[in-house]
Design a protein around this motif. Structure first.
Motif, PDB file in Angstrom:
ATOM      1  N   UNK B  52      57.803  36.287  53.059  1.00  0.00           N
ATOM      2  CA  UNK B  52      57.929  36.905  54.378  1.00  0.00           C
ATOM      3  C   UNK B  52      57.074  38.127  54.595  1.00  0.00           C
ATOM      4  N   UNK B  53      56.262  38.472  53.640  1.00  0.00           N
ATOM      5  CA  UNK B  53      55.412  39.653  53.792  1.00  0.00           C
ATOM      6  C   UNK B  53      53.973  39.239  54.071  1.00  0.00           C
ATOM      7  N   UNK B  54      53.258  40.168  54.681  1.00  0.00           N
ATOM      8  CA  UNK B  54      51.832  39.935  54.896  1.00  0.00           C
ATOM      9  C   UNK B  54      51.069  40.402  53.671  1.00  0.00           C
ATOM     10  N   UNK B  55      50.362  39.485  53.073  1.00  0.00           N
ATOM     11  CA  UNK B  55      49.641  39.833  51.840  1.00  0.00           C
ATOM     12  C   UNK B  55      48.283  40.424  52.176  1.00  0.00           C
ATOM     13  N   UNK B  56      48.002  41.553  51.562  1.00  0.00           N
ATOM     14  CA  UNK B  56      46.664  42.144  51.653  1.00  0.00           C
ATOM     15  C   UNK B  56      46.153  42.348  50.235  1.00  0.00           C
ATOM     16  N   UNK B  57      45.093  41.634  49.913  1.00  0.00           N
ATOM     17  CA  UNK B  57      44.511  41.765  48.579  1.00  0.00           C
ATOM     18  C   UNK B  57      43.404  42.813  48.612  1.00  0.00           C
ATOM     19  N   UNK B  58      43.469  43.721  47.660  1.00  0.00           N
ATOM     20  CA  UNK B  58      42.365  44.678  47.484  1.00  0.00           C
ATOM     21  C   UNK B  58      41.747  44.367  46.126  1.00  0.00           C
ATOM     22  N   UNK B  59      40.568  43.781  46.179  1.00  0.00           N
ATOM     23  CA  UNK B  59      39.890  43.434  44.924  1.00  0.00           C
ATOM     24  C   UNK B  59      38.751  44.423  44.706  1.00  0.00           C
ATOM     25  N   UNK B  60      38.716  45.006  43.526  1.00  0.00           N
ATOM     26  CA  UNK B  60      37.655  45.995  43.262  1.00  0.00           C
ATOM     27  C   UNK B  60      37.022  45.735  41.902  1.00  0.00           C
ATOM     28  N   UNK B  61      35.796  46.154  41.778  1.00  0.00           N
ATOM     29  CA  UNK B  61      35.080  46.046  40.519  1.00  0.00           C
ATOM     30  C   UNK B  61      34.246  47.315  40.350  1.00  0.00           C
ATOM     31  N   UNK B  62      34.687  48.154  39.467  1.00  0.00           N
ATOM     32  CA  UNK B  62      33.993  49.435  39.275  1.00  0.00           C
ATOM     33  C   UNK B  62      32.558  49.224  38.813  1.00  0.00           C
ATOM     34  N   UNK B  63      32.307  48.076  38.191  1.00  0.00           N
ATOM     35  CA  UNK B  63      30.954  47.827  37.703  1.00  0.00           C
ATOM     36  C   UNK B  63      30.126  46.961  38.637  1.00  0.00           C
ATOM     37  N   UNK B  64      30.514  46.935  39.898  1.00  0.00           N
ATOM     38  CA  UNK B  64      29.846  46.035  40.847  1.00  0.00           C
ATOM     39  C   UNK B  64      28.355  46.326  40.953  1.00  0.00           C
ATOM     40  N   UNK B  65      27.979  47.550  40.771  1.00  0.00           N
ATOM     41  CA  UNK B  65      26.565  47.920  40.910  1.00  0.00           C
ATOM     42  C   UNK B  65      25.867  48.092  39.568  1.00  0.00           C
ATOM     43  N   UNK B  66      26.557  47.745  38.500  1.00  0.00           N
ATOM     44  CA  UNK B  66      25.938  47.951  37.195  1.00  0.00           C
ATOM     45  C   UNK B  66      25.568  49.415  37.046  1.00  0.00           C
ATOM     46  N   UNK B  67      24.387  49.659  36.597  1.00  0.00           N
ATOM     47  CA  UNK B  67      23.964  51.059  36.435  1.00  0.00           C
ATOM     48  C   UNK B  67      23.110  51.519  37.611  1.00  0.00           C
ATOM     49  N   UNK B  68      22.807  50.599  38.527  1.00  0.00           N
ATOM     50  CA  UNK B  68      21.947  50.968  39.659  1.00  0.00           C
ATOM     51  C   UNK B  68      22.742  51.224  40.916  1.00  0.00           C
ATOM     52  N   UNK B  69      22.050  51.203  42.040  1.00  0.00           N
ATOM     53  CA  UNK B  69      22.740  51.465  43.306  1.00  0.00           C
ATOM     54  C   UNK B  69      22.987  50.187  44.103  1.00  0.00           C
ATOM     55  N   UNK B  70      22.282  49.115  43.754  1.00  0.00           N
ATOM     56  CA  UNK B  70      22.476  47.878  44.519  1.00  0.00           C
ATOM     57  C   UNK B  70      23.537  46.993  43.867  1.00  0.00           C
ATOM     58  N   UNK B  71      24.153  46.209  44.711  1.00  0.00           N
ATOM     59  CA  UNK B  71      25.258  45.363  44.262  1.00  0.00           C
ATOM     60  C   UNK B  71      24.707  44.177  43.468  1.00  0.00           C
TER      61      UNK B  71
END
Lengths: 420, 344
Positions: B52-71
């Motif tokens: 009965x609840x509205x699900x909101x998923x928050x998916x994160x990856x701290x290493x998404x950009x590796x060591x650079x600035x681009x994903x």
């Protein structure tokens, strides 16, 4: 003159000037024209159309792309991207981070880079503010001046009437929403620079250019340049506006044009907030300034059942007009017809209009008209002294005039207005 | 949702006979004019079990950009898969996507491109979603927003020939001729939404908005109408909620995936790099109100972390989120006790 001038039969709201609809016979007669800038043509009365058809260069009618049923274009015309339409706006303030604040109307939109204001026709591009509608005419018609309505301004003459897309309010009863509530890319437009506008007005024997149908405030720069070109060519200029404009640009308007008709949409802030998405106070200030500047003005008040048709409101309006503008400013109480987002209300009963007129007359206003009711005696102008009919109208037709040099032909009373 | 619901809703707001007839005519034109695909053109319930609840998923990856600035695309697809699987409760990404769409449907991806590169829906993310949709049997994907030029400025290559993918700005598709009306909103809706797409996946960006407070799932619907400039008054309240009540918007939106790879806590909707931060995440929900509520709190948290005033203190609390949840709208839930916030 035939009855085809009488646009009232459309039953459309005359609070702001309505777009004429064309007869199918006129549409079928459309042929490519040679008018400036690819102008497709003009909507004329049947008589005027036939007269003009004899001219070798006539392009016929149908420069009204936003007329009902026309829909919204899948592909904008090539001209849409034309940089000729884009000029830097005259009234704005630069803010940090490439933001700007528009200083043209009281709304004072603060606009981010790449965004537009409420009107939809002014855009922030890298911290500079631009009008996208200079010379970008989406509709042009030859109308009788009575249709604006301006009853004390060169009666019986024609006004070359133009508009661009956009508006700085969003009235729920708007009759021209197909052009006023859209962005310029969403309606086909043509390039009509000021010099060609003035030339066309002369070509069609128009005494004036009318900036109308949508809201001239939002195509302010075009109005200024068009008025200058008009005057240089011996053509007068009139503005049909909601009056929601700041004082500085308004004063420049007053110098540039010959008459300004103001749609006073109600006499309550509540109505302005809920129905117009605007404010009453700046509009009242506009009226006062126009009078102070000595520019001819008339007021239209569209009477809408249950929303702005109370005796108290009529009386307050009349008292305010008399004390702030004087008794000689014409006031037109016009009939509402269901349109746009106000289709749940009936047309205004004639009695309501007569009640409004009765109250305004009793408060001492000299020129109170009833509009959008063809054949009503209150369409005509009466001398406030001898009470005789001095301009008899039927719809947009002037049937008889009994005036000489701005005076009543019977008693010599001075009748205010622009008569020559 | 049954198709007749659209008629019921329209009629409920059609005040007279003329309006009723117009509505019928418009609906008939819409149905008659669209391509009916082999699939069933009605929303598909995802059957997400949330008690009965509205699900909101928050998916994160701290290493998404590796060591650079681009994903890093490889990590982004894993993040997307994790988000979708978590949301649908599935073991594989394909299973999640096949719950959402059906082969033969035309699926629209409503991106948010006004701000150009930097603060628009990322091209990388859209490409990955398209890839997954194609694996789920979708052969016609429409990437759309208000203007072709906006799509281009955000980095989408309109001229590129990618099999099964089209780019359509509303300026080239046009709008319906009849007004859709609800409450304070009266708008013409994009034909891409009404006639081309069977289903839409809403792809807003996690960012601040100088007028509306935040621009997330609900606000992104402004890209589907002809007159968004009229609805920026009063922090967009109730306009944003009302626009989301327009039947084509409400009925065709199946899911929202909010792009939070790069988020912005101030200065939006324009791209202001000084106020952006690498959130490195995605938000997924079917309930746009719940997603907006959660997204708003994330932005407020970031503002607080940086010592900035709250949006409410600045007079731009996004009150339209609560309006969207009220009894007149019921577009979703803004009650934290009715939101299942799932961080993965």
């Amino acid at each position: 003159m035939g009855k085809d001038w009488v646009q009232y039969e459309d039953g459309r709201n005359a609070c702001c000037d309505s777009l004429p609809r064309m007869a199918s016979a006129e549409l079928s007669a459309v042929k490519p024209g040679v008018l400036p800038g690819g102008l497709a043509g003009l909507s004329l009365s049947r008589r005027k159309f036939l007269e003009a058809a004899a001219l070798p260069c006539l392009a016929s009618c149908a420069f009204a792309p936003a007329a009902r049923g026309a829909g919204f274009p899948a592909s904008p015309p090539a001209a849409e991207k034309d940089s000729r339409f884009i000029v830097e706006a005259k009234f704005y303030e630069k803010l940090p981070y490439r933001k700007i604040k528009c200083k043209l109307c009281p709304r004072e939109c603060v606009i981010d880079d790449r965004e537009r204001g409420y009107c939809g026709v002014r855009e922030n591009r890298g911290g500079k503010y631009y009008s996208l509608v200079h010379s970008r005419v989406c509709t042009a018609h030859v109308d009788p001046i009575e249709k604006k309505p301006l009853f004390h301004f060169r009666p019986g003459t024609l006004a070359f009437s133009v508009a661009t897309a956009g508006c700085n309010v969003n009235c729920k009863m708007c009759q021209n929403w197909e052009i006023s509530q859209v962005r310029p890319e969403q309606v086909p437009s043509n390039y009509l620079p000021p010099r060609d506008l003035a030339a066309l007005a002369r070509q069609y024997d128009c005494v004036s250019i009318a900036y109308t149908y949508s809201e001239p405030v939002i195509f302010y720069e075009y109005v200024q340049d068009g008025a200058e070109a008009g005057r240089a060519n011996g053509v007068r200029n009139v503005i049909i506006t909601g009056g929601y404009i700041q004082q500085e640009p308004l004063k420049e308007w007053c110098k540039a044009v010959d008459a300004i008709k103001v749609d006073l949409k109600a006499f309550s802030e509540k109505f302005y907030k809920e129905v117009v998405n605007g404010e009453l106070k700046p509009v009242l200030e506009t009226l006062v300034t126009i009078r102070e500047q000595g520019t001819w003005t008339e007021i239209v008040y569209l009477v809408i059942p249950t929303l702005n048709d109370g005796d108290q409101e009529f009386r307050a309006l009349a008292k305010w007009v008399k004390s702030n503008l004087g008794p000689d400013v014409p006031v037109h109480f016009t009939r509402f017809h269901p349109e746009y987002l106000l289709t749940n209300l009936p047309p205004t009963p004639i009695e309501s209009l007569e009640r409004a007129k009765g109250i305004a007359d009793a408060e001492g206003l000299h020129y109170v008209y009833i509009g959008n009711v063809p054949g009503h005696p209150a369409e005509s102008t009466y001398c406030p002294r001898c009470r005789r009919v001095i301009i008899e109208r039927l719809g947009y037709i002037i049937k008889q005039t009994h005036m000489k040099k701005g005076r009543c032909g019977y008693c010599q009373q001075v009748i205010p207005g622009v008569w020559a | 949702m049954p198709r007749h619901k659209e008629f019921v809703d329209r009629i409920a707001h059609a005040p007279n006979r003329r309006g009723f007839l117009r509505t019928l005519a418009a609906a008939a034109a819409t149905l008659g004019g669209r391509r009916l695909s082999a699939g069933v053109p009605v929303p598909v319930p995802l059957n997400v079990k949330t008690q009965g609840k509205s699900r909101v998923v928050i998916a994160r990856d701290a290493g998404l950009r590796g060591s650079g600035s681009s994903v890093d695309s490889g990590r982004l697809v894993k993040l997307l898969d994790r988000a979708m699987q978590s949301f649908c409760g599935c073991d594989s990404p394909l299973e999640a996507w096949t719950r959402l769409v059906r082969p033969g449907e035309v699926v629209g991806l409503k991106v948010n491109c006004l701000a150009g590169r930097g603060a628009s829906t990322s091209v990388q993310l859209v490409e990955l979603i398209s890839e997954r949709l194609q694996q789920a049997g979708i052969k016609d994907i429409v990437i759309w927003d208000r203007l072709n030029s906006d799509l281009e400025s955000a980095g989408f290559r309109l001229g590129s020939k990618q099999r099964g993918i089209r780019y359509i700005g509303n300026d080239s598709a046009g709008y319906e001729e009849q007004l859709s009306i609800y409450g304070s909103a009266g708008s013409l809706v994009s034909k891409t939404l009404t006639r081309t797409c069977d289903a839409v996946i809403n792809l807003p960006v996690l960012k601040d908005h100088g007028i509306a407070g935040v621009t997330l799932a609900l606000k992104n619907a402004f890209g589907a109408i002809h007159n968004p400039n009229k609805y920026h008054l009063s922090v967009g309240d109730p306009y944003i909620a009302d626009v989301n009540m327009l039947p084509p918007i409400r009925q065709k939106t199946r899911l929202t995936i909010c792009d939070g790879t790069t988020a912005q806590y101030e200065g939006g909707p324009s791209y202001m790099p000084q106020w952006s931060w690498p959130f490195n995440g995605l938000l997924v929900a079917q309930d746009p109100v719940a997603l907006d509520f959660v997204g708003w709190k994330l932005i407020e948290d970031e503002r607080a972390r940086r010592g900035m005033k709250s949006l409410e203190a600045l007079g731009r609390k996004p009150s339209y989120i609560a309006t969207a949840a009220d009894a007149r709208h019921r577009l979703g839930s803004n009650d934290p006790s009715l939101i299942e916030r799932m961080e993965v």
